[in-house]
Design a protein around this motif. Structure first.
Motif, PDB file in Angstrom:
ATOM      1  N   ASN A 117       1.328  -1.484   0.454  1.00  0.00           N
ATOM      2  CA  ASN A 117      -0.222   0.248   0.508  1.00  0.00           C
ATOM      3  C   ASN A 117       0.805   1.106  -0.804  1.00  0.00           C
ATOM      4  OD1 ASN A 117      -2.959  -0.349   0.536  1.00  0.00           O
ATOM      5  ND2 ASN A 117      -2.175  -2.017   1.805  1.00  0.00           N
ATOM      6  N   HIS A 118       1.653   1.149   0.994  1.00  0.00           N
ATOM      7  CA  HIS A 118       2.329   2.625   0.836  1.00  0.00           C
ATOM      8  C   HIS A 118       2.990   2.872  -0.192  1.00  0.00           C
ATOM      9  CE1 HIS A 118       5.936  -0.274   2.300  1.00  0.00           C
ATOM     10  NE2 HIS A 118       6.930   0.310   1.801  1.00  0.00           N
ATOM     11  N   TYR A 119       3.738   1.854  -0.993  1.00  0.00           N
ATOM     12  CA  TYR A 119       4.294   2.072  -2.287  1.00  0.00           C
ATOM     13  C   TYR A 119       3.230   2.691  -3.615  1.00  0.00           C
ATOM     14  CZ  TYR A 119       8.351  -0.708  -1.618  1.00  0.00           C
ATOM     15  OH  TYR A 119       9.455  -1.930  -1.129  1.00  0.00           O
ATOM     16  N   VAL A 168      -5.514   8.723   3.382  1.00  0.00           N
ATOM     17  CA  VAL A 168      -4.744   6.815   3.972  1.00  0.00           C
ATOM     18  C   VAL A 168      -5.446   6.474   5.060  1.00  0.00           C
ATOM     19  CG1 VAL A 168      -2.505   5.774   3.847  1.00  0.00           C
ATOM     20  CG2 VAL A 168      -3.368   7.676   2.049  1.00  0.00           C
ATOM     21  N   TYR A 169      -4.856   7.307   6.226  1.00  0.00           N
ATOM     22  CA  TYR A 169      -5.084   6.806   7.750  1.00  0.00           C
ATOM     23  C   TYR A 169      -6.759   6.549   7.456  1.00  0.00           C
ATOM     24  CZ  TYR A 169      -0.967   8.576   9.639  1.00  0.00           C
ATOM     25  OH  TYR A 169      -0.002   8.136  10.575  1.00  0.00           O
ATOM     26  N   PHE A 170      -7.162   7.172   7.228  1.00  0.00           N
ATOM     27  CA  PHE A 170      -9.588   6.903   7.406  1.00  0.00           C
ATOM     28  C   PHE A 170      -9.905   5.823   6.780  1.00  0.00           C
ATOM     29  CE2 PHE A 170     -14.059   7.346   6.568  1.00  0.00           C
ATOM     30  CZ  PHE A 170     -14.351   7.775   7.781  1.00  0.00           C
ATOM     31  N   TYR A 171      -8.982   5.270   5.609  1.00  0.00           N
ATOM     32  CA  TYR A 171      -9.674   3.977   5.150  1.00  0.00           C
ATOM     33  C   TYR A 171      -9.208   2.745   5.479  1.00  0.00           C
ATOM     34  CZ  TYR A 171     -12.392   6.540   0.962  1.00  0.00           C
ATOM     35  OH  TYR A 171     -13.860   6.451   0.880  1.00  0.00           O
ATOM     36  N   ALA A 172      -7.533   3.358   5.856  1.00  0.00           N
ATOM     37  CA  ALA A 172      -7.246   2.651   6.520  1.00  0.00           C
ATOM     38  C   ALA A 172      -7.921   1.431   7.583  1.00  0.00           C
ATOM     39  CB  ALA A 172      -5.474   2.485   7.462  1.00  0.00           C
ATOM     40  N   GLY A 173      -8.646   2.799   8.709  1.00  0.00           N
ATOM     41  CA  GLY A 173      -9.444   2.949  10.186  1.00  0.00           C
ATOM     42  C   GLY A 173     -10.567   1.712   9.315  1.00  0.00           C
ATOM     43  N   ILE A 174     -11.213   2.340   8.589  1.00  0.00           N
ATOM     44  CA  ILE A 174     -12.558   1.255   8.603  1.00  0.00           C
ATOM     45  C   ILE A 174     -12.669   0.188   7.653  1.00  0.00           C
ATOM     46  CG2 ILE A 174     -13.517   3.923   8.352  1.00  0.00           C
ATOM     47  CD1 ILE A 174     -13.336   3.319   5.022  1.00  0.00           C
ATOM     48  N   ILE A 183     -13.094  -9.135  16.187  1.00  0.00           N
ATOM     49  CA  ILE A 183     -14.434  -9.347  17.170  1.00  0.00           C
ATOM     50  C   ILE A 183     -13.248 -10.786  17.342  1.00  0.00           C
ATOM     51  CG2 ILE A 183     -16.602 -11.279  18.257  1.00  0.00           C
ATOM     52  CD1 ILE A 183     -16.771  -8.363  17.773  1.00  0.00           C
ATOM     53  N   ASP A 184     -12.023 -10.996  16.563  1.00  0.00           N
ATOM     54  CA  ASP A 184     -11.725 -12.951  16.871  1.00  0.00           C
ATOM     55  C   ASP A 184     -10.249 -11.881  16.914  1.00  0.00           C
ATOM     56  OD1 ASP A 184     -14.095 -14.029  15.895  1.00  0.00           O
ATOM     57  OD2 ASP A 184     -13.755 -13.913  13.892  1.00  0.00           O
ATOM     58  N   ALA A 185     -10.128 -10.693  17.190  1.00  0.00           N
ATOM     59  CA  ALA A 185      -8.104 -10.122  17.283  1.00  0.00           C
ATOM     60  C   ALA A 185      -7.465 -10.757  16.383  1.00  0.00           C
ATOM     61  CB  ALA A 185      -8.111 -10.129  18.338  1.00  0.00           C
ATOM     62  N   MET A 186      -8.059 -11.283  14.866  1.00  0.00           N
ATOM     63  CA  MET A 186      -6.883 -11.545  13.476  1.00  0.00           C
ATOM     64  C   MET A 186      -6.743 -10.414  12.602  1.00  0.00           C
ATOM     65  SD  MET A 186      -6.202 -15.045  13.828  1.00  0.00           S
ATOM     66  CE  MET A 186      -6.179 -16.391  15.058  1.00  0.00           C
ATOM     67  N   PRO A 187      -5.600 -10.510  12.584  1.00  0.00           N
ATOM     68  CA  PRO A 187      -4.217 -10.938  12.673  1.00  0.00           C
ATOM     69  C   PRO A 187      -3.087 -11.057  13.456  1.00  0.00           C
ATOM     70  CG  PRO A 187      -3.858 -10.276  10.818  1.00  0.00           C
ATOM     71  CD  PRO A 187      -5.089  -9.618  11.706  1.00  0.00           C
ATOM     72  N   LEU A 188      -3.193 -10.210  14.589  1.00  0.00           N
ATOM     73  CA  LEU A 188      -2.930  -9.844  15.408  1.00  0.00           C
ATOM     74  C   LEU A 188      -3.317 -11.046  16.690  1.00  0.00           C
ATOM     75  CD1 LEU A 188      -3.565  -6.054  16.051  1.00  0.00           C
ATOM     76  CD2 LEU A 188      -1.204  -7.012  15.150  1.00  0.00           C
ATOM     77  N   LYS A 189      -3.945 -11.643  16.869  1.00  0.00           N
ATOM     78  CA  LYS A 189      -3.791 -12.652  17.977  1.00  0.00           C
ATOM     79  C   LYS A 189      -2.345 -13.816  16.891  1.00  0.00           C
ATOM     80  CE  LYS A 189      -7.293 -14.957  19.355  1.00  0.00           C
ATOM     81  NZ  LYS A 189      -8.533 -14.259  19.790  1.00  0.00           N
ATOM     82  N   MET A 346      -1.909  -4.923   6.067  1.00  0.00           N
ATOM     83  CA  MET A 346      -2.241  -5.866   7.493  1.00  0.00           C
ATOM     84  C   MET A 346      -2.875  -6.242   8.005  1.00  0.00           C
ATOM     85  SD  MET A 346       2.143  -4.899   8.452  1.00  0.00           S
ATOM     86  CE  MET A 346       2.454  -6.019   9.567  1.00  0.00           C
ATOM     87  N   LEU A 347      -3.889  -6.853   7.134  1.00  0.00           N
ATOM     88  CA  LEU A 347      -5.575  -6.874   7.770  1.00  0.00           C
ATOM     89  C   LEU A 347      -5.964  -8.680   7.838  1.00  0.00           C
ATOM     90  CD1 LEU A 347      -8.145  -4.788   6.364  1.00  0.00           C
ATOM     91  CD2 LEU A 347      -7.062  -4.113   8.487  1.00  0.00           C
ATOM     92  N   VAL A 348      -4.613  -9.724   7.443  1.00  0.00           N
ATOM     93  CA  VAL A 348      -5.146 -10.522   6.889  1.00  0.00           C
ATOM     94  C   VAL A 348      -3.374 -11.256   7.170  1.00  0.00           C
ATOM     95  CG1 VAL A 348      -5.355 -11.166   5.129  1.00  0.00           C
ATOM     96  CG2 VAL A 348      -6.767 -12.616   5.927  1.00  0.00           C
TER      97      VAL A 348
END
Length: 460
Positions: A117-119, A168-174, A183-189, A346-348
């Motif tokens: 994304n940052h590229y 960039v920030y807001f869309y990354a948030g939503i 709810i599952d704290a994935m993938p940070l878990k 980094m959502l999955v």
């Protein structure tokens, strides 16, 4: 009424404001891109990414983008270094920004494997900077009298990069507002316990509650930062939060220079007076002078209308394109239709193993493909769980084995993919001849649905 609103908007975005936030943006963006390109070269990535691989995965619609000869790849990176330096110093600024944008975007389009994304963000910002008069103060262009110095610019020059950063920030948030993340704290878990060896906080990273805290804080941080930065009182405190957040993500995850870039780029939100004081202090320390000129270049009505139309189209695309995933059925993180260029950071956690089989359509002889004969380890890893890359590789194998003497090669793939720690599932039908499928923007109905219960697609 409509004319009145349009006039009010024009009066707002074309009013005179300080140029110095733009100068800071120019210097920091150029410096970070200079550092990034030199780092890319020294790490040997020019050779690893562009020269060594015998096959490159393409972005849909950009299949014609191919790497140049080895010497030319090194040459264009040398030019990119010079262009980044030109941006930073304001030397032949617009030309430098244009050259940097073209080369940087070209190199990123060569191989889909290395999409980040940052590229994409850096490419968009480089495009925007071509049109921002960030060289009209504290630049070699002024020193060499290539342009007239100015201490003021039209307000849209400051608002445009602010809006891009905010998106960039807001869309990354939503994008984080989904069941798996909150709810599952994935993938940070999965990811955080891997850093349990970290001094002082290591034990905390292994706790489940920590993954939930990081997930929720990360979402709230992203959706709120653009708005908090608009507050003059909160801005200094928010900046230290930004520094801490990006320092932490840089430590835990391999995301290159993005944290460094964002901690610099967000300074565009600070007032012109703040930036002017900053440059006054720097000029005292490093003994450089700035022009006292107060020249302010006003645009004609025709130019303003053209500019408004261009900005509207540019930002309408940035606002709408990330939502194209709504046009596709199924699990977004599994199918990945509309996933890229949507600020989904980094959502999955996905991993897979893909085994390809090639059959001679005439005599029925079939064999298993050794992927490493064609792909480097990173290409093989990324391809295994991304359907469009699986399809591309299948078509490449078709052409390769046709040249080897196979008649009408049939290519199948058995790819087992795990997502967020779930059991492995087949992502494509292993009996399907992938050479019969052509990629397009249409829904990929050849992907096995994530919730498929058919025993043919059950856990191995």
């Amino acid at each position: 009424m409509e004319t009145g609103i349009k006039k009010a908007i024009q009066n707002s975005i074309f009013q005179r404001v300080s140029i110095y936030p733009l100068v800071t943006l120019r210097v920091l963006f150029g410096a970070v891109m200079l550092f990034s390109t030199v780092r890319f070269w020294l790490l040997g990535w020019i050779e690893n990414h562009y020269i060594n691989p015998q096959f490159h995965f393409h972005y849909f619609g950009f299949e014609w983008v191919e790497p140049l000869a080895p010497w030319a790849m090194y040459a264009i990176h040398a030019v990119m270094i010079i262009a980044a330096l030109g941006i930073m110093l304001g030397a032949f600024y617009r030309f430098s920004a244009f050259v940097f944008f073209v080369i940087f975007t070209y190199t990123e389009l060569i191989d889909l494997t290395y999409y980040l994304n940052h590229y994409y963000f850096m490419s968009l910002l480089a495009l925007l900077m071509i049109f921002l008069p960030a060289h009209r103060q504290l630049s070699f262009d002024v020193k060499w009298q290539r342009v007239k110095a100015s201490r003021f610019v039209e307000k849209w020059n400051i608002l445009a990069p602010k809006l891009l950063v905010g998106i960039v920030y807001f869309y990354a948030g939503i994008a984080k507002i989904n069941e798996a993340w909150l709810i599952d704290a994935m993938p940070l878990k999965i990811w955080l316990p891997a850093h349990s060896h970290t001094p002082i906080i290591g034990e905390l990273l292994g706790l489940e509650i920590t993954a939930y805290l990081f997930s929720w804080i990360g979402m709230l941080y992203d959706v709120s930062v653009p708005f908090l930065l608009l507050s003059k009182k909160l801005r200094p405190y928010v900046y230290w939060v930004i520094v801490a957040f990006h320092s932490m993500t840089s430590y835990f995850f391999e995301i290159g220079v993005f944290p460094l870039a964002m901690t610099g780029v967000v300074l565009i939100f600070w007032s012109g007076k703040w930036h002017e004081k900053l440059w006054h202090k720097l000029s005292t320390i490093f003994h450089f002078s700035w022009s006292p000129s107060i020249v302010f270049h006003c645009q004609s009505r025709r130019s303003r209308n053209l500019l408004l139309s261009s900005l509207t189209v540019f930002f309408a695309f940035q606002l709408l394109f990330p939502f194209r995933y709504l046009l596709y059925p199924g699990n977004l993180f599994w199918n990945e239709e509309g996933y890229r260029f949507s600020w989904r950071v980094m959502l999955v956690e996905k991993a897979g193993t893909a085994t390809f089989y090639v059959k001679d359509g005439e005599n029925g002889r079939e064999g298993e493909v050794v992927n490493s004969e064609f792909l480097n380890p990173h290409q093989e890893k990324q391809m295994a769980f991304q359907p469009d890359m699986i399809l591309q590789f299948a078509h490449y194998l078709e052409e390769h084995y046709r040249e080897e003497g196979f008649e009408d090669p049939i290519v199948r793939c058995e790819s087992w993919v795990t997502m967020n720690g779930e059991r492995s599932r087949l992502i494509v039908d292993p009996q399907k001849d992938l050479t019969e499928i052509k990629d397009s923007f249409k829904h990929k109905n050849w992907i096995v649905p994530h919730d498929a219960e058919d025993t043919a697609f059950a856990h191995r």
